[in-house]
Scaffold this motif. Structure first.
Motif, PDB file in Angstrom:
ATOM      1  N   VAL A 147      17.923   0.293   9.792  1.00  0.00           N
ATOM      2  CA  VAL A 147      18.092   1.355   8.796  1.00  0.00           C
ATOM      3  C   VAL A 147      18.733   0.799   7.530  1.00  0.00           C
ATOM      4  O   VAL A 147      18.289   1.073   6.406  1.00  0.00           O
ATOM      5  N   TYR A 148      19.781   0.000   7.711  1.00  0.00           N
ATOM      6  CA  TYR A 148      20.480  -0.574   6.550  1.00  0.00           C
ATOM      7  C   TYR A 148      19.548  -1.496   5.751  1.00  0.00           C
ATOM      8  O   TYR A 148      19.506  -1.424   4.515  1.00  0.00           O
ATOM      9  N   VAL A 149      18.816  -2.350   6.446  1.00  0.00           N
ATOM     10  CA  VAL A 149      17.926  -3.299   5.768  1.00  0.00           C
ATOM     11  C   VAL A 149      16.857  -2.563   4.970  1.00  0.00           C
ATOM     12  O   VAL A 149      16.584  -2.893   3.797  1.00  0.00           O
ATOM     13  N   LEU A 150      16.242  -1.544   5.571  1.00  0.00           N
ATOM     14  CA  LEU A 150      15.198  -0.801   4.875  1.00  0.00           C
ATOM     15  C   LEU A 150      15.781  -0.032   3.687  1.00  0.00           C
ATOM     16  O   LEU A 150      15.154   0.048   2.614  1.00  0.00           O
ATOM     17  N   CYS A 151      16.982   0.530   3.850  1.00  0.00           N
ATOM     18  CA  CYS A 151      17.626   1.237   2.739  1.00  0.00           C
ATOM     19  C   CYS A 151      17.903   0.285   1.576  1.00  0.00           C
ATOM     20  O   CYS A 151      17.724   0.650   0.410  1.00  0.00           O
ATOM     21  N   GLN A 152      18.341  -0.926   1.882  1.00  0.00           N
ATOM     22  CA  GLN A 152      18.624  -1.895   0.839  1.00  0.00           C
ATOM     23  C   GLN A 152      17.352  -2.278   0.081  1.00  0.00           C
ATOM     24  O   GLN A 152      17.364  -2.415  -1.147  1.00  0.00           O
ATOM     25  N   LEU A 153      16.268  -2.463   0.797  1.00  0.00           N
ATOM     26  CA  LEU A 153      15.003  -2.800   0.143  1.00  0.00           C
ATOM     27  C   LEU A 153      14.521  -1.662  -0.758  1.00  0.00           C
ATOM     28  O   LEU A 153      14.071  -1.887  -1.881  1.00  0.00           O
ATOM     29  N   ARG A 154      14.627  -0.446  -0.283  1.00  0.00           N
ATOM     30  CA  ARG A 154      14.178   0.694  -1.081  1.00  0.00           C
ATOM     31  C   ARG A 154      15.088   0.911  -2.284  1.00  0.00           C
ATOM     32  O   ARG A 154      14.620   1.245  -3.378  1.00  0.00           O
ATOM     33  N   ALA A 155      16.386   0.727  -2.098  1.00  0.00           N
ATOM     34  CA  ALA A 155      17.323   0.902  -3.205  1.00  0.00           C
ATOM     35  C   ALA A 155      17.112  -0.150  -4.285  1.00  0.00           C
ATOM     36  O   ALA A 155      17.344   0.110  -5.471  1.00  0.00           O
ATOM     37  N   ALA A 156      16.667  -1.339  -3.888  1.00  0.00           N
ATOM     38  CA  ALA A 156      16.427  -2.422  -4.848  1.00  0.00           C
ATOM     39  C   ALA A 156      15.032  -2.352  -5.468  1.00  0.00           C
ATOM     40  O   ALA A 156      14.665  -3.256  -6.220  1.00  0.00           O
ATOM     41  N   SER A 157      14.272  -1.291  -5.154  1.00  0.00           N
ATOM     42  CA  SER A 157      12.892  -1.146  -5.651  1.00  0.00           C
ATOM     43  C   SER A 157      12.059  -2.374  -5.298  1.00  0.00           C
ATOM     44  O   SER A 157      11.298  -2.890  -6.121  1.00  0.00           O
ATOM     45  N   ALA A 158      12.219  -2.827  -4.056  1.00  0.00           N
ATOM     46  CA  ALA A 158      11.503  -4.029  -3.626  1.00  0.00           C
ATOM     47  C   ALA A 158      10.024  -3.763  -3.392  1.00  0.00           C
ATOM     48  O   ALA A 158       9.214  -4.692  -3.452  1.00  0.00           O
ATOM     49  N   PHE A 159       9.656  -2.515  -3.142  1.00  0.00           N
ATOM     50  CA  PHE A 159       8.264  -2.188  -2.864  1.00  0.00           C
ATOM     51  C   PHE A 159       7.558  -1.763  -4.150  1.00  0.00           C
ATOM     52  O   PHE A 159       8.141  -1.086  -4.998  1.00  0.00           O
ATOM     53  N   THR A 160       6.317  -2.163  -4.279  1.00  0.00           N
ATOM     54  CA  THR A 160       5.476  -1.701  -5.370  1.00  0.00           C
ATOM     55  C   THR A 160       4.163  -1.208  -4.778  1.00  0.00           C
ATOM     56  O   THR A 160       3.564  -1.875  -3.931  1.00  0.00           O
ATOM     57  N   ILE A 161       3.750  -0.011  -5.174  1.00  0.00           N
ATOM     58  CA  ILE A 161       2.543   0.596  -4.640  1.00  0.00           C
ATOM     59  C   ILE A 161       1.352   0.144  -5.478  1.00  0.00           C
ATOM     60  O   ILE A 161       1.362   0.263  -6.706  1.00  0.00           O
ATOM     61  N   CYS A 162       0.346  -0.390  -4.838  1.00  0.00           N
ATOM     62  CA  CYS A 162      -0.803  -0.938  -5.544  1.00  0.00           C
ATOM     63  C   CYS A 162      -2.069  -0.692  -4.720  1.00  0.00           C
ATOM     64  O   CYS A 162      -2.012  -0.166  -3.608  1.00  0.00           O
ATOM     65  N   TYR A 163      -3.195  -1.094  -5.297  1.00  0.00           N
ATOM     66  CA  TYR A 163      -4.468  -0.882  -4.606  1.00  0.00           C
ATOM     67  C   TYR A 163      -4.595  -1.763  -3.379  1.00  0.00           C
ATOM     68  O   TYR A 163      -5.040  -1.322  -2.319  1.00  0.00           O
ATOM     69  N   SER A 164      -4.188  -3.020  -3.493  1.00  0.00           N
ATOM     70  CA  SER A 164      -4.357  -3.973  -2.403  1.00  0.00           C
ATOM     71  C   SER A 164      -3.096  -4.815  -2.245  1.00  0.00           C
ATOM     72  O   SER A 164      -2.490  -5.201  -3.247  1.00  0.00           O
ATOM     73  N   PRO A 165      -2.675  -5.119  -1.008  1.00  0.00           N
ATOM     74  CA  PRO A 165      -1.528  -6.006  -0.820  1.00  0.00           C
ATOM     75  C   PRO A 165      -1.774  -7.406  -1.370  1.00  0.00           C
ATOM     76  O   PRO A 165      -0.828  -8.155  -1.621  1.00  0.00           O
ATOM     77  N   ARG A 166      -3.028  -7.740  -1.563  1.00  0.00           N
ATOM     78  CA  ARG A 166      -3.382  -9.072  -2.049  1.00  0.00           C
ATOM     79  C   ARG A 166      -3.818  -8.988  -3.502  1.00  0.00           C
ATOM     80  O   ARG A 166      -4.557  -8.084  -3.891  1.00  0.00           O
ATOM     81  N   LEU A 167      -3.310  -9.916  -4.329  1.00  0.00           N
ATOM     82  CA  LEU A 167      -3.719  -9.958  -5.723  1.00  0.00           C
ATOM     83  C   LEU A 167      -5.215 -10.215  -5.811  1.00  0.00           C
ATOM     84  O   LEU A 167      -5.725 -11.155  -5.189  1.00  0.00           O
ATOM     85  N   LEU A 168      -5.919  -9.390  -6.581  1.00  0.00           N
ATOM     86  CA  LEU A 168      -7.371  -9.474  -6.632  1.00  0.00           C
ATOM     87  C   LEU A 168      -7.881 -10.285  -7.814  1.00  0.00           C
ATOM     88  O   LEU A 168      -9.035 -10.639  -7.863  1.00  0.00           O
TER      89      LEU A 168
END
Length: 241
Positions: free
Chosen positions: A124-145
């Motif tokens: 829970v702590y690890v996931l909260c830290q990642l979300r708080a740091a805006s570590a995720f970016t929503i995009c079309y594909s996980p792989r650069l196209l």
């Protein structure tokens, strides 16, 4: 598999499998495995900055793949801890983000709630830290196209396949119902602007006056034919009084 073929991600797979074999939920045990495999040297390789960025992106994709696609909870946890360690240790500036699709992003919150319900506080702590740091970016594909300018010798069949699949996927999105509705709403907006008096368009209370204008016009449904005629002629129509 793609990740098995690259030396760095192959080492990452070895590290995460070693953690899974411990059947542990503690981040401290993951750190122990990280140190045993001397993975803290991963960013000390003497390569250029853009190569480090590509390497970091590939390893983060590996962690996200384990976290979001695997069924076994210990495997998911290994991917989560791997992403956390890599993201906050990376020397890249700006930081490489964890690329997830919109469908994958919708899976994260339910998993977070499951972790809380099961009292897996390290996760829970690890996931909260990642979300708080805006570590995720929503995009079309996980792989650069983007194939990029560095390709030499012409595109391979694999690259051509990726581009063709992406093109078909984008076309499917453009033909989807939400996109069609958006285009329909935009067309109706243009029709409404043609039917509104010029003096009304410049007023600050436009939104409040729209209902009154529609009432004067006799309703949108009853004036649909006049709307279409005004659009085709390119002239404004004025409400009936």
């Amino acid at each position: 598999m793609e990740f098995e073929q690259h030396p760095v991600t192959a080492d990452g797979l070895t590290l995460m499998r070693a953690f899974v074999s411990k059947n542990s939920l503690r981040f401290a045990d993951f750190v122990q495995v990280w140190n045993e495999h001397k993975f803290y040297y991963v960013y000390r390789v003497g390569v250029e900055g853009n190569v480090k960025t590509e390497m970091t992106d590939m390893m983060l994709r590996l962690g996200a793949h384990w976290f979001l696609t695997e069924v076994e909870f210990y495997t998911k946890l290994a991917g989560l801890y791997f992403m956390y360690a890599l993201y906050f240790a990376q020397p890249c500036s700006p930081k490489c983000q964890i690329r997830v699709t919109s469908d994958q992003w919708k899976m994260i919150d339910p998993m977070h709630q499951e972790m809380i319900a099961a009292t897996h506080w390290d996760a829970v702590y690890v996931l909260c830290q990642l979300r708080a740091a805006s570590a995720f970016t929503i995009c079309y594909s996980p792989r650069l196209l983007s194939l990029g300018p560095a390709i030499k010798g012409g595109p391979t069949s694999e690259m051509v396949g990726i581009v063709q699949d992406s093109h078909r996927a984008v076309c499917d999105i453009l033909r989807s119902t939400p996109t069609n509705l958006l285009m329909e709403y935009y067309q109706r907006k243009q029709e409404l602007e043609l039917c509104l008096p010029p003096q009304l368009l410049s007023r600050p209370t436009l939104i409040q006056d729209i209902e009154k204008v529609l009432e004067d016009m006799g309703g949108v449904s009853s004036s649909s034919s006049s709307l279409q005629g005004s659009v085709q002629s390119g002239q404004r129509c004025t409400p009936e009084k």
